[in-house]
Design a protein around this motif. Sequence first.
Motif, PDB file in Angstrom:
ATOM      1  N   ALA A 178      63.080  17.082   0.459  1.00  0.00           N
ATOM      2  CA  ALA A 178      61.901  17.845   0.876  1.00  0.00           C
ATOM      3  C   ALA A 178      60.661  16.961   0.811  1.00  0.00           C
ATOM      4  O   ALA A 178      60.694  15.864   0.256  1.00  0.00           O
ATOM      5  N   SER A 179      59.577  17.492   1.349  1.00  0.00           N
ATOM      6  CA  SER A 179      58.297  16.812   1.227  1.00  0.00           C
ATOM      7  C   SER A 179      57.815  16.929  -0.219  1.00  0.00           C
ATOM      8  O   SER A 179      58.361  17.698  -1.019  1.00  0.00           O
ATOM      9  N   ARG A 180      56.785  16.207  -0.532  1.00  0.00           N
ATOM     10  CA  ARG A 180      56.263  16.193  -1.908  1.00  0.00           C
ATOM     11  C   ARG A 180      55.897  17.573  -2.435  1.00  0.00           C
ATOM     12  O   ARG A 180      56.077  17.858  -3.607  1.00  0.00           O
ATOM     13  N   ARG A 181      55.378  18.435  -1.577  1.00  0.00           N
ATOM     14  CA  ARG A 181      54.943  19.756  -2.060  1.00  0.00           C
ATOM     15  C   ARG A 181      56.106  20.631  -2.521  1.00  0.00           C
ATOM     16  O   ARG A 181      55.924  21.577  -3.266  1.00  0.00           O
ATOM     17  N   ALA A 182      57.334  20.331  -2.074  1.00  0.00           N
ATOM     18  CA  ALA A 182      58.490  21.135  -2.470  1.00  0.00           C
ATOM     19  C   ALA A 182      59.412  20.398  -3.440  1.00  0.00           C
ATOM     20  O   ALA A 182      60.500  20.885  -3.741  1.00  0.00           O
ATOM     21  N   LEU A 183      58.986  19.253  -3.937  1.00  0.00           N
ATOM     22  CA  LEU A 183      59.821  18.489  -4.868  1.00  0.00           C
ATOM     23  C   LEU A 183      60.159  19.305  -6.104  1.00  0.00           C
ATOM     24  O   LEU A 183      59.318  20.040  -6.620  1.00  0.00           O
ATOM     25  N   GLY A 184      61.383  19.154  -6.547  1.00  0.00           N
ATOM     26  CA  GLY A 184      61.800  19.818  -7.775  1.00  0.00           C
ATOM     27  C   GLY A 184      62.283  21.241  -7.598  1.00  0.00           C
ATOM     28  O   GLY A 184      62.821  21.813  -8.535  1.00  0.00           O
ATOM     29  N   THR A 185      62.100  21.823  -6.418  1.00  0.00           N
ATOM     30  CA  THR A 185      62.646  23.163  -6.216  1.00  0.00           C
ATOM     31  C   THR A 185      64.162  23.058  -6.200  1.00  0.00           C
ATOM     32  O   THR A 185      64.722  21.984  -5.986  1.00  0.00           O
ATOM     33  N   GLU A 186      64.812  24.161  -6.459  1.00  0.00           N
ATOM     34  CA  GLU A 186      66.267  24.146  -6.540  1.00  0.00           C
ATOM     35  C   GLU A 186      66.886  24.995  -5.447  1.00  0.00           C
ATOM     36  O   GLU A 186      66.323  26.003  -5.034  1.00  0.00           O
TER      37      GLU A 186
END
Length: 76
Positions: free
Chosen positions: A19-27
């Motif tokens: 994902a792009s940086r704004r969605a990093l870490g979502t699962e």
Amino acid sequence: MLNILAERAFPADEGYALASRRALGTETSYGDKTLKTGDVEHFDWAKVDIALFAAGSGPAKEYAPRAARAGAVVID
């Protein structure tokens, strides 16, 4: 897309969600696994044989050629 691959028992040793940086870490789930999204900007495309894109034309135009140059079969 990941749900369909899991339902069809797509033979994959490893899966990555990017994902792009704004969605990093979502699962997101992939079969019985939970994938944490990684940074598409810095992903090592040499890790994958097949790259499936479902991110719209802008990201696909930017990242699909990178994946292809690294040897991945790109499906967009």
